[in-house]
Design a protein around this motif. Structure first.
Motif, PDB file in Angstrom:
ATOM      1  N   ARG A   1       0.856  -1.189   0.000  1.00 58.14           N
ATOM      2  CA  ARG A   1       0.000   0.000   0.000  1.00 58.14           C
ATOM      3  C   ARG A   1       0.890   1.236   0.000  1.00 58.14           C
ATOM      4  O   ARG A   1       1.921   1.265   0.679  1.00 58.14           O
ATOM      5  N   TYR A   2       0.455   2.242  -0.746  1.00 54.54           N
ATOM      6  CA  TYR A   2       1.192   3.502  -0.851  1.00 54.54           C
ATOM      7  C   TYR A   2       0.281   4.650  -0.403  1.00 54.54           C
ATOM      8  O   TYR A   2      -0.847   4.767  -0.881  1.00 54.54           O
ATOM      9  N   TYR A   3       0.805   5.497   0.481  1.00 53.14           N
ATOM     10  CA  TYR A   3       0.085   6.682   0.958  1.00 53.14           C
ATOM     11  C   TYR A   3       0.934   7.908   0.633  1.00 53.14           C
ATOM     12  O   TYR A   3       2.095   7.974   1.057  1.00 53.14           O
ATOM     13  N   THR A   4       0.376   8.851  -0.100  1.00 51.99           N
ATOM     14  CA  THR A   4       1.142  10.005  -0.573  1.00 51.99           C
ATOM     15  C   THR A   4       0.567  11.312  -0.037  1.00 51.99           C
ATOM     16  O   THR A   4      -0.648  11.498  -0.012  1.00 51.99           O
ATOM     17  N   LEU A   5       1.450  12.225   0.359  1.00 53.84           N
ATOM     18  CA  LEU A   5       1.108  13.608   0.698  1.00 53.84           C
ATOM     19  C   LEU A   5       2.049  14.508  -0.095  1.00 53.84           C
ATOM     20  O   LEU A   5       3.266  14.291  -0.087  1.00 53.84           O
ATOM     21  N   ALA A   6       1.480  15.512  -0.771  1.00 51.94           N
ATOM     22  CA  ALA A   6       2.312  16.365  -1.623  1.00 51.94           C
ATOM     23  C   ALA A   6       1.772  17.782  -1.697  1.00 51.94           C
ATOM     24  O   ALA A   6       0.578  18.022  -1.514  1.00 51.94           O
ATOM     25  N   ALA A   7       2.674  18.718  -1.982  1.00 53.26           N
ATOM     26  CA  ALA A   7       2.321  20.111  -2.279  1.00 53.26           C
ATOM     27  C   ALA A   7       2.312  20.258  -3.793  1.00 53.26           C
ATOM     28  O   ALA A   7       3.152  19.665  -4.484  1.00 53.26           O
TER      29      ALA A   7
ATOM     30  N   PHE B   1       6.785  12.603  -6.869  1.00 50.03           N
ATOM     31  CA  PHE B   1       6.525  13.816  -7.638  1.00 50.03           C
ATOM     32  C   PHE B   1       5.380  13.600  -8.610  1.00 50.03           C
ATOM     33  O   PHE B   1       4.946  12.473  -8.848  1.00 50.03           O
ATOM     34  N   GLN B   2       4.906  14.687  -9.181  1.00 50.77           N
ATOM     35  CA  GLN B   2       3.893  14.648 -10.234  1.00 50.77           C
ATOM     36  C   GLN B   2       4.186  15.769 -11.224  1.00 50.77           C
ATOM     37  O   GLN B   2       4.413  16.911 -10.825  1.00 50.77           O
ATOM     38  N   ILE B   3       4.206  15.426 -12.493  1.00 50.33           N
ATOM     39  CA  ILE B   3       4.279  16.406 -13.573  1.00 50.33           C
ATOM     40  C   ILE B   3       3.054  16.166 -14.441  1.00 50.33           C
ATOM     41  O   ILE B   3       2.929  15.107 -15.067  1.00 50.33           O
ATOM     42  N   THR B   4       2.133  17.104 -14.456  1.00 43.76           N
ATOM     43  CA  THR B   4       0.953  17.007 -15.314  1.00 43.76           C
ATOM     44  C   THR B   4       1.221  17.869 -16.534  1.00 43.76           C
ATOM     45  O   THR B   4       1.280  19.102 -16.431  1.00 43.76           O
TER      46      THR B   4
ATOM     47  N   ALA C   1       2.558  20.766 -11.266  1.00 46.41           N
ATOM     48  CA  ALA C   1       3.702  20.019 -10.729  1.00 46.41           C
ATOM     49  C   ALA C   1       3.480  19.834  -9.233  1.00 46.41           C
ATOM     50  O   ALA C   1       2.856  20.670  -8.583  1.00 46.41           O
ATOM     51  N   GLY C   2       3.988  18.730  -8.715  1.00 44.01           N
ATOM     52  CA  GLY C   2       3.856  18.457  -7.295  1.00 44.01           C
ATOM     53  C   GLY C   2       5.066  17.715  -6.756  1.00 44.01           C
ATOM     54  O   GLY C   2       5.710  16.956  -7.489  1.00 44.01           O
ATOM     55  N   LEU C   3       5.379  17.956  -5.489  1.00 41.25           N
ATOM     56  CA  LEU C   3       6.463  17.268  -4.793  1.00 41.25           C
ATOM     57  C   LEU C   3       5.948  16.804  -3.442  1.00 41.25           C
ATOM     58  O   LEU C   3       5.209  17.535  -2.778  1.00 41.25           O
ATOM     59  N   GLY C   4       6.351  15.603  -3.064  1.00 37.93           N
ATOM     60  CA  GLY C   4       5.887  15.109  -1.779  1.00 37.93           C
ATOM     61  C   GLY C   4       6.584  13.840  -1.350  1.00 37.93           C
ATOM     62  O   GLY C   4       7.618  13.462  -1.901  1.00 37.93           O
TER      63      GLY C   4
END
Length: 197
Positions: A108-114, A162-165, A132-135
């Motif tokens: 299981r993966y739990y993510t928190l990001a800005a 991270f997330q790059i949309t 964009a997001g980092l967490g």
């Protein structure tokens, strides 16, 4: 004449304040994504075990949940918004080594990001954006052996994520739907619903 100009200016500021007060600044979204980074982490982990075991390691009946993401945004101005996201994804499978089933693994993966968004198009109902997001992602892996004499094991990690949309689209004024393509904890593709407050 000065009184008239002063009253017109005062009235303009008053009207502008009312219009801005009516525009929602906050947004809450719920989305489902396919192929998040957690699946790539699983793939490379399995590939490493496969190579170390000289091609004797195998994961069968592998299944993934995808990723579910709850997001919050605050609109700073017409182009930029900032916020946060919380995500959940999971996978499971059977572990086979040297042709024998040794047990089951559940991750299981739990993510928190800005996050931050930039809007290319910002119409009342249509928004075209990139983000964009980092967490951090907490990875919780549990292994249950097939043999009852062995003890179950647990392994936890904290990972940078991270997330790059590359491209996202939102349609709706106070509530609506969105879709996006990118790479990261939200997945390669994500779709969902949003509401603006």
């Amino acid at each position: 004449m000065r009184k008239t100009v002063f009253l017109i200016c005062l009235f303009s500021v008053f009207i502008q304040g009312i219009v801005q007060a009516q525009e929602p600044k906050q947004e809450i979204s719920l989305g489902y994504g396919l192929s998040p980074t957690s699946e790539f982490i699983d793939f490379f982990s399995d590939l490493t075990f496969f190579m170390v075991s000289l091609a004797q390691y195998e994961k069968r009946n592998y299944s993934t949940f995808g990723t579910l993401t709850l997001g919050y945004r605050y609109q700073l101005n017409k182009r930029w918004s900032i916020g946060a996201a919380a995500g959940y994804s999971a996978s499971s499978g059977e572990i086979w080594l040297f042709g024998q089933r040794t047990g089951d693994v559940h991750v299981r993966y739990y993510t928190l990001a800005a996050e931050a968004d930039f809007r290319y198009i910002n119409k009342a109902k249509l928004k075209l954006y990139s983000s964009a997001g980092l967490g951090l992602t907490y990875r919780d892996e549990r292994y249950r052996p097939s043999v009852s004499t062995e003890s179950p094991s647990k392994h936890n990690d904290m990972l940078f994520d991270f997330q790059i949309t590359a491209l996202g689209i939102k349609y709706g004024a106070r509530a609506g739907f969105f879709g996006s393509v990118g790479f990261g904890y939200r997945g390669l593709a994500q779709a969902g619903l949003f509401v603006r407050l």
